[in-house]
Design a protein around this motif. Structure first.
Motif, PDB file in Angstrom:
ATOM      1  N   GLU A  82       7.805  -1.096 -30.982  1.00 22.99           N
ATOM      2  CA  GLU A  82       7.538  -2.012 -29.717  1.00 22.99           C
ATOM      3  C   GLU A  82       6.281  -2.256 -29.264  1.00 22.99           C
ATOM      4  OE1 GLU A  82      11.469  -0.288 -30.513  1.00 22.99           O
ATOM      5  OE2 GLU A  82       9.673   0.641 -30.024  1.00 22.99           O
ATOM      6  N   ASP A  83       5.141  -1.639 -29.619  1.00 25.47           N
ATOM      7  CA  ASP A  83       3.905  -2.011 -29.473  1.00 25.47           C
ATOM      8  C   ASP A  83       3.178  -3.068 -30.155  1.00 25.47           C
ATOM      9  OD1 ASP A  83       3.705   1.543 -29.055  1.00 25.47           O
ATOM     10  OD2 ASP A  83       3.593   0.092 -27.279  1.00 25.47           O
ATOM     11  N   THR A  84       4.075  -3.555 -31.224  1.00 22.59           N
ATOM     12  CA  THR A  84       3.544  -4.682 -31.873  1.00 22.59           C
ATOM     13  C   THR A  84       3.339  -5.923 -30.991  1.00 22.59           C
ATOM     14  OG1 THR A  84       4.585  -4.061 -33.916  1.00 22.59           O
ATOM     15  CG2 THR A  84       4.214  -6.325 -33.955  1.00 22.59           C
ATOM     16  N   ALA A  85       2.128  -6.401 -31.169  1.00 23.85           N
ATOM     17  CA  ALA A  85       1.726  -7.558 -30.344  1.00 23.85           C
ATOM     18  C   ALA A  85       0.230  -7.859 -30.714  1.00 23.85           C
ATOM     19  CB  ALA A  85       1.713  -6.967 -28.862  1.00 23.85           C
ATOM     20  N   GLY A  94       1.587   6.651 -35.326  1.00 25.78           N
ATOM     21  CA  GLY A  94      -0.097   6.706 -35.695  1.00 25.78           C
ATOM     22  C   GLY A  94      -0.619   6.348 -34.537  1.00 25.78           C
ATOM     23  N   SER A  95      -1.920   6.242 -34.788  1.00 28.41           N
ATOM     24  CA  SER A  95      -3.058   5.653 -33.669  1.00 28.41           C
ATOM     25  C   SER A  95      -3.827   4.851 -34.131  1.00 28.41           C
ATOM     26  CB  SER A  95      -3.795   7.145 -33.347  1.00 28.41           C
ATOM     27  OG  SER A  95      -3.170   8.253 -32.561  1.00 28.41           O
ATOM     28  N   LEU A  96      -4.608   3.913 -33.122  1.00 27.93           N
ATOM     29  CA  LEU A  96      -5.458   2.893 -33.236  1.00 27.93           C
ATOM     30  C   LEU A  96      -6.373   2.706 -32.072  1.00 27.93           C
ATOM     31  CD1 LEU A  96      -5.296   1.014 -35.861  1.00 27.93           C
ATOM     32  CD2 LEU A  96      -4.195  -0.488 -34.768  1.00 27.93           C
ATOM     33  N   THR A  97      -7.658   2.340 -32.283  1.00 30.28           N
ATOM     34  CA  THR A  97      -8.565   2.262 -31.137  1.00 30.28           C
ATOM     35  C   THR A  97      -9.185   0.389 -31.384  1.00 30.28           C
ATOM     36  OG1 THR A  97      -8.982   4.502 -31.106  1.00 30.28           O
ATOM     37  CG2 THR A  97     -10.526   2.774 -30.095  1.00 30.28           C
ATOM     38  N   LEU A  98      -8.904   0.032 -30.304  1.00 33.08           N
ATOM     39  CA  LEU A  98      -9.298  -1.461 -30.197  1.00 33.08           C
ATOM     40  C   LEU A  98     -10.700  -1.186 -29.284  1.00 33.08           C
ATOM     41  CD1 LEU A  98      -5.985  -3.403 -29.024  1.00 33.08           C
ATOM     42  CD2 LEU A  98      -6.970  -2.714 -31.320  1.00 33.08           C
ATOM     43  N   SER A  99     -11.550  -2.310 -29.730  1.00 38.40           N
ATOM     44  CA  SER A  99     -12.556  -2.502 -28.999  1.00 38.40           C
ATOM     45  C   SER A  99     -12.927  -3.944 -28.453  1.00 38.40           C
ATOM     46  CB  SER A  99     -14.067  -2.199 -29.803  1.00 38.40           C
ATOM     47  OG  SER A  99     -13.774  -0.734 -30.284  1.00 38.40           O
ATOM     48  N   CYS A 100     -13.467  -4.325 -27.417  1.00 34.96           N
ATOM     49  CA  CYS A 100     -13.865  -5.475 -26.961  1.00 34.96           C
ATOM     50  C   CYS A 100     -15.300  -5.600 -26.336  1.00 34.96           C
ATOM     51  CB  CYS A 100     -12.830  -5.915 -25.868  1.00 34.96           C
ATOM     52  SG  CYS A 100     -13.309  -7.355 -25.130  1.00 34.96           S
ATOM     53  N   ALA A 101     -16.185  -6.421 -26.991  1.00 32.72           N
ATOM     54  CA  ALA A 101     -17.632  -6.324 -26.641  1.00 32.72           C
ATOM     55  C   ALA A 101     -17.674  -7.910 -25.923  1.00 32.72           C
ATOM     56  CB  ALA A 101     -18.475  -6.149 -27.783  1.00 32.72           C
ATOM     57  N   ALA A 102     -18.461  -7.668 -24.748  1.00 32.85           N
ATOM     58  CA  ALA A 102     -18.756  -8.938 -23.930  1.00 32.85           C
ATOM     59  C   ALA A 102     -20.291  -9.345 -24.296  1.00 32.85           C
ATOM     60  CB  ALA A 102     -18.583  -8.645 -22.596  1.00 32.85           C
ATOM     61  N   TRP A 139     -11.033 -14.585 -21.419  1.00 32.00           N
ATOM     62  CA  TRP A 139     -10.064 -14.078 -22.383  1.00 32.00           C
ATOM     63  C   TRP A 139     -10.772 -13.931 -23.820  1.00 32.00           C
ATOM     64  CZ3 TRP A 139      -5.393 -12.113 -21.359  1.00 32.00           C
ATOM     65  CH2 TRP A 139      -5.006 -12.367 -19.971  1.00 32.00           C
ATOM     66  N   GLY A 140     -10.224 -12.963 -24.625  1.00 31.47           N
ATOM     67  CA  GLY A 140     -10.866 -13.080 -25.857  1.00 31.47           C
ATOM     68  C   GLY A 140     -10.008 -13.789 -26.622  1.00 31.47           C
ATOM     69  N   LYS A 141     -10.056 -13.650 -27.826  1.00 30.51           N
ATOM     70  CA  LYS A 141      -8.970 -14.442 -28.952  1.00 30.51           C
ATOM     71  C   LYS A 141      -7.852 -13.635 -29.445  1.00 30.51           C
ATOM     72  CE  LYS A 141     -12.142 -18.056 -30.441  1.00 30.51           C
ATOM     73  NZ  LYS A 141     -12.916 -18.713 -31.543  1.00 30.51           N
ATOM     74  N   GLY A 142      -7.945 -12.436 -29.252  1.00 29.90           N
ATOM     75  CA  GLY A 142      -6.970 -11.410 -29.396  1.00 29.90           C
ATOM     76  C   GLY A 142      -7.068 -10.909 -31.004  1.00 29.90           C
ATOM     77  N   THR A 143      -6.457  -9.537 -30.938  1.00 27.59           N
ATOM     78  CA  THR A 143      -6.166  -8.913 -32.386  1.00 27.59           C
ATOM     79  C   THR A 143      -4.834  -8.587 -32.356  1.00 27.59           C
ATOM     80  OG1 THR A 143      -7.495  -7.083 -33.706  1.00 27.59           O
ATOM     81  CG2 THR A 143      -7.139  -6.796 -31.354  1.00 27.59           C
ATOM     82  N   LEU A 144      -4.459  -8.492 -33.585  1.00 32.00           N
ATOM     83  CA  LEU A 144      -3.012  -8.364 -33.945  1.00 32.00           C
ATOM     84  C   LEU A 144      -2.900  -6.970 -34.240  1.00 32.00           C
ATOM     85  CD1 LEU A 144      -0.232  -9.325 -34.372  1.00 32.00           C
ATOM     86  CD2 LEU A 144      -0.821  -9.793 -36.778  1.00 32.00           C
ATOM     87  N   VAL A 145      -1.941  -6.147 -33.467  1.00 33.94           N
ATOM     88  CA  VAL A 145      -1.527  -5.029 -33.921  1.00 33.94           C
ATOM     89  C   VAL A 145       0.100  -5.038 -34.388  1.00 33.94           C
ATOM     90  CG1 VAL A 145      -1.117  -2.473 -33.018  1.00 33.94           C
ATOM     91  CG2 VAL A 145      -3.144  -3.787 -32.284  1.00 33.94           C
ATOM     92  N   THR A 146       0.136  -4.340 -35.503  1.00 33.92           N
ATOM     93  CA  THR A 146       1.321  -4.284 -35.915  1.00 33.92           C
ATOM     94  C   THR A 146       1.660  -2.828 -36.481  1.00 33.92           C
ATOM     95  OG1 THR A 146       1.201  -6.462 -36.926  1.00 33.92           O
ATOM     96  CG2 THR A 146       2.955  -4.967 -38.066  1.00 33.92           C
ATOM     97  N   VAL A 147       2.814  -2.534 -35.932  1.00 33.15           N
ATOM     98  CA  VAL A 147       3.106  -0.868 -35.806  1.00 33.15           C
ATOM     99  C   VAL A 147       4.645  -1.050 -37.032  1.00 33.15           C
ATOM    100  CG1 VAL A 147       4.118   1.211 -35.046  1.00 33.15           C
ATOM    101  CG2 VAL A 147       2.475  -0.326 -33.567  1.00 33.15           C
ATOM    102  N   SER A 148       4.552  -0.795 -37.883  1.00 28.84           N
ATOM    103  CA  SER A 148       5.655  -0.544 -39.075  1.00 28.84           C
ATOM    104  C   SER A 148       5.537   0.223 -40.061  1.00 28.84           C
ATOM    105  CB  SER A 148       5.732  -2.205 -39.463  1.00 28.84           C
ATOM    106  OG  SER A 148       7.040  -2.256 -40.556  1.00 28.84           O
ATOM    107  N   GLY A 158      -4.852  -3.948 -36.701  1.00 23.41           N
ATOM    108  CA  GLY A 158      -4.280  -3.773 -38.128  1.00 23.41           C
ATOM    109  C   GLY A 158      -2.992  -3.191 -37.746  1.00 23.41           C
ATOM    110  N   LEU A 159      -2.367  -2.803 -39.101  1.00 23.80           N
ATOM    111  CA  LEU A 159      -1.288  -2.232 -39.489  1.00 23.80           C
ATOM    112  C   LEU A 159      -1.300  -0.722 -39.497  1.00 23.80           C
ATOM    113  CD1 LEU A 159       1.950  -2.465 -40.596  1.00 23.80           C
ATOM    114  CD2 LEU A 159       0.839  -2.580 -42.854  1.00 23.80           C
TER     115      LEU A 159
END
Length: 123
Positions: A88-91, A16-24, A113-122, A10-11
């Protein structure tokens, strides 16, 4: 077949902080190394962090001290806690896993591979 599904992107504002999760999910014997990669606009995909089944971790220099990778082996899930985020962590952040599939006699190690999740730092 094995599916990796990321969530939590997310944005977020700088600092700030953000937590990503990935479930197999799917049919597999066990999961070995789980990793987070990221690909910034116009750049190549790079490793951010990786974790072994015994929780040994490796971090890219650019995220060390700010990101923490962890996993829940019972839930086949890997997390990426990201603190003190910078523009610079935006990806797009991708989950990656080495997975044993097949039968116990014909087991094969495959990479997914997963399909990815967008992180935007702005701001």
């Amino acid at each position: 077949q094995v599916q990796l599904v990321e969530s939590g992107g997310g944005l977020v504002q700088p600092g700030g902080s953000l937590t990503l999760s990935c479930a197999a999910s799917g049919n597999f014997l066990s999961i070995v190394t789980m990793s987070w990669y990221r690909q910034a606009p116009g750049k190549e995909r790079e490793l951010a962090a990786t974790i072994t089944p015994s929780a040994i971790t490796v971090y890219a220099h650019s995220v060390k001290g700010r990101f923490t990778i962890s996993r829940d082996n019972a839930e086949n899930t890997v997390y990426l806690q990201m603190n003190t985020l910078e523009p610079e962590d935006t990806a797009i952040y991708y989950c990656n896993a080495d997975v044993w599939t097949g039968g116990t006699v014909t087991a094969t190690l495959k990479n997914y591979w997963g399909k990815g999740t967008l992180v935007t730092v702005s701001s």
